[in-house]
Design a protein around this motif. Structure first.
Motif, short mmCIF file in Angstrom:
data_model
loop_
_atom_site.label_atom_id
_atom_site.label_comp_id
_atom_site.label_asym_id
_atom_site.label_seq_id
_atom_site.Cartn_x
_atom_site.Cartn_y
_atom_site.Cartn_z
N LEU A 81 0.80 -1.18 -0.07
CA LEU A 81 0.01 0.04 0.11
C LEU A 81 0.91 1.28 0.00
O LEU A 81 0.61 2.20 -0.59
N ILE A 82 2.01 1.18 0.92
CA ILE A 82 2.74 2.39 0.98
C ILE A 82 3.66 2.54 -0.57
O ILE A 82 3.69 3.67 -0.86
N SER A 83 3.97 1.23 -1.06
CA SER A 83 4.76 1.42 -2.03
C SER A 83 4.03 2.11 -3.32
O SER A 83 4.20 2.67 -4.34
N TRP A 84 2.57 1.78 -3.36
CA TRP A 84 1.65 2.00 -4.40
C TRP A 84 1.70 3.65 -4.33
O TRP A 84 1.75 4.40 -5.45
N PHE A 85 1.60 4.29 -3.21
CA PHE A 85 1.35 5.78 -3.24
C PHE A 85 2.43 6.46 -3.50
O PHE A 85 2.70 7.45 -4.09
N VAL A 86 3.67 5.96 -2.98
CA VAL A 86 4.90 6.58 -3.15
C VAL A 86 5.53 6.65 -4.88
O VAL A 86 5.73 7.46 -5.54
N CYS A 87 5.21 5.24 -5.21
CA CYS A 87 5.65 5.12 -6.68
C CYS A 87 4.62 5.94 -7.55
O CYS A 87 4.99 6.50 -8.48
N TYR A 88 3.13 5.90 -7.13
CA TYR A 88 2.36 6.86 -8.02
C TYR A 88 2.91 8.25 -8.22
O TYR A 88 2.84 8.75 -9.23
N TRP A 89 3.23 8.55 -6.70
CA TRP A 89 3.29 10.22 -6.90
C TRP A 89 4.75 10.31 -7.62
O TRP A 89 4.91 11.25 -8.42
N LEU A 90 5.93 9.52 -7.67
CA LEU A 90 7.10 9.82 -8.42
C LEU A 90 6.76 9.61 -9.62
O LEU A 90 6.97 10.56 -10.73
N VAL A 91 6.21 8.59 -10.12
CA VAL A 91 6.03 8.30 -11.69
C VAL A 91 4.99 9.30 -12.35
O VAL A 91 5.48 10.11 -13.52
#
Length: 197
Positions: free
Chosen positions: A150-160
Motif C-alpha cells: 500500500l505504501i509503495s503504491w502511493f509513493v511510486c504513483y506520486w514519483l512516476v
C-alpha cells in the motif's frame, strides 16, 4: 524478424543475459523508462499502472503477480502494460530482500517471534510436504506484504506521475518548437502528434 541476432544465444547465454544484461543495468533501466514515458496514456494511467505492478511485487504470490497487477491497474484505471512493467521491481535480485522484509513485518504484526515460523522447516519437509512447510511462512508474508504494498503504491504513483508529467510537458514544448519551424502542411502533422502526446 527485424532485430534478430545473426548468431542466436544458447540457453546459458540467455539465462546470463536475464540475470546480468551485457549492456548494463543502467541502459536497461533507461530503456524501460523510455518505454513507459512513451505509452499512449495519461500521466495518471501510466503512474497507476506502474504503482500497481510495484505494489503486487510485495506479495508472496509469485505466479500471480502479472494477473494481480492487471487487476489492481484496472481497478485504479491504470495502464495494464505499465503495470506489467512495474512488476519488474520484483526480480531474482530483489525478491530475497522483499521476502525477508515482509516476513519480518508480518511476524511482528501477528505477534510471532521471528524464528517460530522458520524454526520447524527442514529440507525434507519442504520437498515432501510443501504445503505444510509453506503455511507458517506464507501467512506472515501475506500480512506483512499488505502495508508495504500500500505504501509503495502511493509513493511510486506520486514519483512516476510527476516524472511522466514533466516528460510529456517537455515533449509538447519540443514538438511545438518543431511545428513553428516547419511549413504549414508538415506543421499540421506535428500538431496532431502533439495532441496524441
Amino acid at each position: 524478424m527485424l532485430f534478430r541476432r545473426k548468431i542466436p544465444l544458447n540457453l546459458w547465454q540467455k539465462v546470463r543475459q536475464g540475470l546480468w544484461p551485457k549492456s548494463g543495468w543502467s541502459r536497461a533501466a533507461r530503456y524501460v523508462w523510455h518505454r513507459l514515458a512513451r505509452l499512449k496514456d495519461s500521466a495518471h494511467g501510466v503512474a497507476a499502472g506502474v504503482a500497481s505492478g510495484v505494489a503486487i511485487s510485495f506479495t508472496p504470490f509469485m505466479g500471480f503477480h502479472l494477473i494481480g497487477a492487471m487487476g489492481i491497474a484496472l481497478a485504479a484505471r491504470g495502464n495494464v502494460i505499465a503495470a506489467w512493467i512495474g512488476t519488474l521491481i520484483g526480480n531474482p535480485w530483489t525478491f530475497p530482500f522483499i521476502w525477508v522484509a515482509i516476513y519480518r513485518l508480518g511476524s511482528w504484526m501477528i505477534g510471532n517471534r521471528m524464528d517460530e515460523g522458520a524454526h520447524h522447516l527442514s529440507f525434507d519437509l519442504l520437498v515432501h510436504h510443501p504445503t505444510a512447510a509453506l503455511g507458517p511462512l506464507l501467512l506472515p508474508m501475506a500480512i506483512g506484504g499488505l502495508p508495504i504494498a500500500l505504501i509503495s503504491w502511493f509513493v511510486c504513483y506520486w514519483l512516476v506521475r510527476r516524472s511522466i508529467e514533466r516528460f510529456q510537458a517537455a515533449r509538447r514544448i519540443k514538438l511545438e518548437m518543431v511545428r513553428k519551424r516547419l511549413p504549414k502542411k508538415e506543421g499540421r502533422a506535428v500538431s496532431q502528434d502533439m495532441k496524441r502526446a
